[in-house]
Design a protein around this motif. Structure first.
Motif, PDB file in Angstrom:
ATOM      1  N   THR A 119      -4.035   4.672  -9.868  1.00 54.83           N
ATOM      2  CA  THR A 119      -5.238   4.904  -9.051  1.00 54.83           C
ATOM      3  C   THR A 119      -6.411   5.435  -9.847  1.00 54.83           C
ATOM      4  O   THR A 119      -7.553   5.370  -9.393  1.00 54.83           O
ATOM      5  N   GLU A 120      -6.170   5.979 -11.067  1.00 53.02           N
ATOM      6  CA  GLU A 120      -7.276   6.570 -11.830  1.00 53.02           C
ATOM      7  C   GLU A 120      -6.948   6.558 -13.314  1.00 53.02           C
ATOM      8  O   GLU A 120      -5.827   6.895 -13.726  1.00 53.02           O
ATOM      9  N   ARG A 173      -1.888  -2.778 -10.196  1.00 56.18           N
ATOM     10  CA  ARG A 173      -0.732  -2.702  -9.289  1.00 56.18           C
ATOM     11  C   ARG A 173       0.416  -3.480  -9.927  1.00 56.18           C
ATOM     12  O   ARG A 173       0.231  -4.597 -10.421  1.00 56.18           O
ATOM     13  N   GLU A 224       0.855  -1.187   0.000  1.00 58.50           N
ATOM     14  CA  GLU A 224       0.000   0.000   0.000  1.00 58.50           C
ATOM     15  C   GLU A 224       0.892   1.238   0.000  1.00 58.50           C
ATOM     16  O   GLU A 224       1.845   1.325   0.771  1.00 58.50           O
ATOM     17  N   ALA A 226      -1.173   8.036 -10.819  1.00 57.59           N
ATOM     18  CA  ALA A 226      -0.505   6.869 -10.246  1.00 57.59           C
ATOM     19  C   ALA A 226       0.314   7.265  -9.029  1.00 57.59           C
ATOM     20  O   ALA A 226       0.748   8.422  -8.885  1.00 57.59           O
ATOM     21  N   HIS A 274       1.048   1.935  -8.424  1.00 62.11           N
ATOM     22  CA  HIS A 274      -0.394   1.721  -8.350  1.00 62.11           C
ATOM     23  C   HIS A 274      -1.080   2.798  -9.186  1.00 62.11           C
ATOM     24  O   HIS A 274      -1.021   3.985  -8.854  1.00 62.11           O
TER      25      HIS A 274
END
Length: 417
Positions: A303-304, A280, A228, A314, A301
């Motif tokens: 993210t959108e 990811r 994370e 990211a 990652h």
């Protein structure tokens, strides 16, 4: 040509190592590539410890960055000032001059091993009573140097202390108090330096626990779950914003942005290693500028992804084998502009370690240069051409571009006056 080092690992002899050729009988010889790590096991303050480090990592960096033992201070990094003095196999040693990979099986004591706030070592207590602390930067080196001196030469006369402890270069207004503090302990303990109070109980906090002799961080990271990513709330080390007009249309750019592997291939020195699913990934990026050559491996990652805005966002975080780290929040978007696109790339970078030591201005220039190369490669990829500059950045070429950019900026400022 691949850069590598041949490591000769020996017990109880930290001054051997990093030799070319074959090891003699009874010695284990390993060949480790520049971006690989080697696992080194030793004892620190009475406790077993293991670190996975690149061949170039010094003992001082391993103690501070991998084991969180920040009591060992780093000064000149040339073995002159003595601030990084530690005890290795019973003798004082400059931690900045020893490579961690040389110390397999060694016994190391740092200033943390001397005592604790609730149970000070007599030397620490004497420094406090004699007001021998001042700014405190030289204190760990002075304490460790004094401990080794009293351990080897019990009852050393006070008049000899300035010469005997001359290896730690501090002569501030607290210097005479330091000599008084050491002399006091020498008189009270003529049998030699009292035993350390915190060996065997000091808590070590390894930053890296993966790897082994000859293994790479990449192999270990592939066998764990994606991490994370949470960016720090502090001010970024560097903020980068790049806008470039490119020939590819937003639709062509969006086709590439949907494929993370193709996006990664456009960034100089970058590659995807593993796809964990759910946007990811595990990735690697190499950075080179003069003598600074780093290889960061870590998580990405996405993210959108917005088809309406032709944009992606990211998060990324990665570590170098030397203990440095980078975290980043990145946004890319493509908007229609004069028959092509206006490609915007924005990033907040949080840096720790050698890459951060380049300074904000230079780090910002390097980051901006890499993003500019990325936009050119993305443009070519979107138009079906083969990118020409997606390899790890050349330090000479990058330096030339940076100097040219700064020279143009200087000329522009002079013209506006």
């Amino acid at each position: 040509m691949s850069r590598s080092a041949t490591l000769r690992r020996t017990l109880k002899n930290p001054l051997k190592g990093l030799r070319n050729g074959r090891g003699s009988a009874g010695e284990e010889t390993l060949r480790v590539e520049a971006e690989e790590t080697v696992r080194v096991s030793f004892t620190v303050n009475g406790r077993p410890a293991e670190v996975d480090v690149a061949p170039r990592v010094t003992l001082s960096d391993a103690l501070r960055d991998h084991l969180s033992l920040t009591g060992t201070h780093i000064g000149c990094e040339h073995g002159v000032c003595g601030m990084c003095t530690v005890i290795v196999d019973g003798d004082a040693a400059r931690a900045c001059l020893l490579l961690a990979c040389q110390l397999e099986g060694a016994e190391i004591m740092t200033v943390e091993g001397l005592g604790t706030p609730d149970d000070l070592h007599p030397l620490q207590d004497s420094f406090s009573r004699h007001h021998a602390l001042q700014c405190g930067f030289c204190t760990p080196g002075m304490l460790m140097s004094a401990y080794e001196l009293l351990d080897h030469e019990p009852g050393v006369p006070k008049e000899e202390l300035p010469e005997k402890m001359s290896g730690v270069l501090c002569r501030c207004t607290g210097y005479r108090h330091i000599m008084d503090a050491v002399s006091d302990v020498a008189e009270q303990h003529p049998e030699g330096a009292p035993a350390p109070r915190n060996c065997g109980t000091a808590q070590l906090l390894p930053r890296t626990t993966a790897g082994g002799p000859g293994s790479t961080a990449e192999e270990d990271l592939q066998h764990r779950a994606p991490a994370e990513i949470t960016l720090p709330s502090s001010e970024p080390t560097v903020t980068v914003g790049v806008e470039e007009h490119i020939r590819a249309t937003p639709e062509e750019i969006w086709e590439v942005l949907q494929d993370t592997d193709r996006v990664a291939r456009c960034l100089p020195g970058a590659e995807l290693i593993e796809d964990f699913g759910e946007d990811r990934y595990l990735g690697r990026i190499r950075v080179a500028l003069g003598p600074v050559k780093l290889s960061f491996i870590g998580d990405i990652h996405v993210t959108e992804r917005s088809e309406e805005n032709r944009s992606i966002r990211a998060l990324a975080q990665a570590e170098d084998a030397a203990g440095g780290s980078v975290q980043a929040g990145v946004a890319l978007s493509a908007q229609p502009h004069e028959g092509g696109s206006l490609l915007s790339a924005d990033a907040d970078l949080f840096m720790v370690g050698k890459i951060a030591q380049m300074g904000r201005s230079l780090a910002g220039d390097v980051s901006a240069d890499m993003f500019a190369q990325f936009t050119r490669a993305l443009d070519a990829t979107a138009r079906g051409e083969e990118p020409t500059d997606t390899q790890a950045p050349s330090s000479v070429a990058m330096f030339t571009r940076l100097m040219s950019t700064r020279a143009k900026a200087l000329v522009g400022r002079l013209r506006r006056r």
